[in-house]
Design an enzyme around this catalytic site. Sequence first.
Site, mmCIF file in Angstrom:
data_model
loop_
_atom_site.group_PDB
_atom_site.id
_atom_site.type_symbol
_atom_site.label_atom_id
_atom_site.label_comp_id
_atom_site.label_asym_id
_atom_site.label_seq_id
_atom_site.Cartn_x
_atom_site.Cartn_y
_atom_site.Cartn_z
ATOM 1 N N GLU A 141 51.587 6.355 -23.212
ATOM 2 C CA GLU A 141 53.051 6.311 -23.194
ATOM 3 C C GLU A 141 53.647 7.660 -22.773
ATOM 4 O OE1 GLU A 141 51.045 6.090 -25.696
ATOM 5 O OE2 GLU A 141 51.728 7.225 -27.445
ATOM 6 N N CYS A 199 38.905 17.009 -22.166
ATOM 7 C CA CYS A 199 37.863 16.781 -23.172
ATOM 8 C C CYS A 199 36.641 17.620 -22.848
ATOM 9 C CB CYS A 199 37.490 15.311 -23.233
ATOM 10 S SG CYS A 199 36.694 14.734 -21.733
HETATM 11 P P1 NAD Z 1 45.463 9.617 -28.363
HETATM 12 O O1 NAD Z 1 44.315 9.201 -29.195
HETATM 13 O O2 NAD Z 1 46.692 10.111 -29.041
HETATM 14 O O3 NAD Z 1 45.946 8.389 -27.438
HETATM 15 C C1 NAD Z 1 45.034 7.686 -26.635
HETATM 16 C C2 NAD Z 1 45.539 6.265 -26.467
HETATM 17 O O4 NAD Z 1 45.566 5.609 -27.740
HETATM 18 C C3 NAD Z 1 46.954 6.183 -25.909
HETATM 19 O O5 NAD Z 1 47.013 5.165 -24.941
HETATM 20 C C4 NAD Z 1 47.787 5.833 -27.139
HETATM 21 O O6 NAD Z 1 48.944 5.086 -26.833
HETATM 22 C C5 NAD Z 1 46.834 5.003 -27.968
HETATM 23 N N1 NAD Z 1 47.098 5.065 -29.407
HETATM 24 C C6 NAD Z 1 47.842 5.980 -30.077
HETATM 25 N N2 NAD Z 1 47.817 5.702 -31.403
HETATM 26 C C7 NAD Z 1 47.040 4.605 -31.571
HETATM 27 C C8 NAD Z 1 46.636 3.852 -32.714
HETATM 28 N N3 NAD Z 1 47.013 4.180 -33.956
HETATM 29 N N4 NAD Z 1 45.856 2.777 -32.509
HETATM 30 C C9 NAD Z 1 45.442 2.439 -31.278
HETATM 31 N N5 NAD Z 1 45.791 3.127 -30.156
HETATM 32 C C10 NAD Z 1 46.576 4.200 -30.303
HETATM 33 O O7 NAD Z 1 44.895 10.692 -27.327
HETATM 34 P P2 NAD Z 1 45.724 11.607 -26.328
HETATM 35 O O8 NAD Z 1 46.412 12.682 -27.097
HETATM 36 O O9 NAD Z 1 46.505 10.768 -25.410
HETATM 37 O O10 NAD Z 1 44.529 12.252 -25.469
HETATM 38 C C11 NAD Z 1 43.859 13.430 -25.822
HETATM 39 C C12 NAD Z 1 42.544 13.131 -26.509
HETATM 40 O O11 NAD Z 1 41.710 12.351 -25.653
HETATM 41 C C13 NAD Z 1 41.739 14.402 -26.808
HETATM 42 O O12 NAD Z 1 41.169 14.275 -28.078
HETATM 43 C C14 NAD Z 1 40.677 14.405 -25.733
HETATM 44 O O13 NAD Z 1 39.508 15.123 -26.060
HETATM 45 C C15 NAD Z 1 40.415 12.943 -25.598
HETATM 46 N N6 NAD Z 1 39.772 12.639 -24.331
HETATM 47 C C16 NAD Z 1 38.438 12.357 -24.368
HETATM 48 C C17 NAD Z 1 37.759 12.104 -23.190
HETATM 49 C C18 NAD Z 1 36.288 11.802 -23.223
HETATM 50 O O14 NAD Z 1 35.728 11.489 -22.186
HETATM 51 N N7 NAD Z 1 35.638 11.892 -24.369
HETATM 52 C C19 NAD Z 1 38.444 12.132 -21.978
HETATM 53 C C20 NAD Z 1 39.810 12.425 -21.978
HETATM 54 C C21 NAD Z 1 40.459 12.681 -23.180
#
Ligand code: NAD
Length: 496
Positions: free
Chosen positions: A185, A290
Site C-alpha cells: 500500500e 533485505c
Molecule cells: P511488511 O511486512 O510491513 O509488509 C509486507 C506486505 O504485507 C505488504 O503488502 C503489507 O500490506 C502486508 N501486510 C501488512 N500487515 C499485514 C498483516 N498483519 N497481515 C498480512 N499482511 C500484512 O513489510 P515492508 O515494510 O513492506 O517491507 C520490508 C520488509 O520486507 C523488511 O523486513 C525486509 O527485510 C523484507 N524483505 C525481505 C525480502 C527477502 O527476500 N527476504 C525481500 C524484500 C523485503
Amino acid sequence: MFTPDQPRLRNWINNEFVDLVSASSNSTQYIAVTSPYNGKVIGQVPVSTAADVDQAVAAASAAFPAWSSRTIKDRAAVLLRFHSLLTKHADQLADMVVLEHGKNKAEALASVLKGQETVEYALSLPQVVQGKVLEVSRGITCADARVPLGVVASVVPFNFPVMVPMWTLPIAIAMGNTMILKPSEKVPFTMTKIVELLKEAGLPDGVVNLVNGTADAVNALVDHPDVKAVTFVGTSHIAEMVAQRCHRLNKRVLALGGAKNHMISAPDCNIEMTSTDVVNSYSGCSGQRCMAATVLLTIGRQQELVDKIVAKSEALKAGSRAGEVGPVIDQASVDKITRYINEAEASGARILVDGRPWTAEHSEGFWVGPTVILHTNKADRALHDEIFGPVLSILAVESAEEALAIENSNPYGNAACIYTSSGATADHFIKRFNAGMCGVNIGVAVPREPFSFGGWNKSRFGNHCDITGDGGVEFFSLRRKVTTKWVPQANASWMS
Ligand code: NAD
C-alpha cells in the site's frame, strides 16, 4: 518528476481498472500514498475487502482453464512481448519507483532491470521444464510432467515496487497459473503500469490481477479456498503469521522475511575494495534492502578500513541522482532509525558518521543520512534488530571464531559476507555461515537468475523451496507422473 495520472488508484481485474465492490465516497476506504522525497500525497490506494478478493479470484479462476491449456511456448510468447515493452518503458517505470519509493534513479532503473531478468528466466522455461521419461521396466515407461496449481497469490513489500513482484509473476504465469498480486500500500503505482504493459503484450483477461489493500486483503487471499498457493515477502513476524495461516489450511506457502546480514572483514582483506563494498552494501537503496549488510565485524580493530568507511560515508550526498542517497519510506521509518542510533549512543557507542542531521536539514520528506556506529557493547539493539535504514554497526572482535559465533547466533539467515584475499579463509567462513546467501567480497549478493533466492531461519518460512530460478518453478507447479504400458509382456511380475 513523474506525476501519477490516476491519483485515486483502482484494483485491476480482468484487464481493467475496477472500483471497490463497496465503492462509496467513504475516504476510510483509501490510504494516502506519499512520496518520500517531499512527503506530499501523490495518490490514494484502495483498501480492498474480502468481497474485492472474491471478485479477483473469480476472474483468475475463470481465466485458468484457457490459460493453463495453452502450451508453455505460447505463454512464453506473451512474456517475450512483455519483455520488449519493459525495455521500452524502463525509464518511465524507474521514474515511478523514484517517486513512490524514494530510490535514486540509477537504483530504480537497476531494480526494473533485475525484474526483467526473471522475465528472461521465464522465457527459457519451455527449454528446461520438460521433465523425465524413462523405460522403468520392460515395456513400461514413466514420464513426469509439471502441472500448474491454479490461482496463486503474491503479497509483496514496499522496498522494491517492481523487482519483488517480478520474482514470482513471470514464472507463475509461464507455468500456467493465474495470479493475484497484492502490492504494498506504500508503493502501489508502478505495478499498475506493469499490468497495463502485460495487457498490451496480449495477456488474456484475468490471468494477472491486482488487489490493493492491507492485512484484510492478505487474509482473504490466504483463506480463499480457490487460492492454491501464496508467496509473501515482508517483515519476519508477518511472514511467520502468513505461513502459519497457510499451514493451518494445508496451503502451499513461501514467506520470505526480514534480515540482519553480517559482513566479516579478515585482516588480509583488500581495504580499498572492502570499504567501497561495505558502504554500498549498507547505504545503497538507503539501507532498505533485505540483502543490505548492516553489521561489520572486523577481526582486530582494522583502523585503516574503518577510516576509509567513514570517509566514503561522509562523502555521500542526499538526492535522487546516481550515487546519491535517497530518503527512507516514511516518518515512522525515520523515527525508528533515529531511535536505534540514539539508543546505541546512550549505551556508549561512538557515532562515527551521524545521519541524524539530515532529518532537520530537509524541510520536506523523510530523510536520515548514512550513519556509522562503532559499538563496544555487544548487547546494543542496533547490532541485532533489522533497522531498515542506512545504518552500519561496526564491532571489533578478537578472532574468526568470535565473529562466526556472533553471526551464527543471529536469528535471521538471509545473507552473510566474508572479505578476504585468501581462498582458504573464504572457504572457512562460507562453510560456517548460518545464512542462505553468502558473498565473498560482495556485501549484497543480489538475486541473479537462474539461481534461486531465499534465506534461512527467520528469514524464510513455509514448506517450499526458494523464490525465482528452479525454486520458483518447483513452487508454482505440481508434478504428475504417468506410468504407461502398451504391449503385454510375457513372464511379467507385478514389478514388471
Ligand atoms: P511488511 O511486512 O510491513 O509488509 C509486507 C506486505 O504485507 C505488504 O503488502 C503489507 O500490506 C502486508 N501486510 C501488512 N500487515 C499485514 C498483516 N498483519 N497481515 C498480512 N499482511 C500484512 O513489510 P515492508 O515494510 O513492506 O517491507 C520490508 C520488509 O520486507 C523488511 O523486513 C525486509 O527485510 C523484507 N524483505 C525481505 C525480502 C527477502 O527476500 N527476504 C525481500 C524484500 C523485503
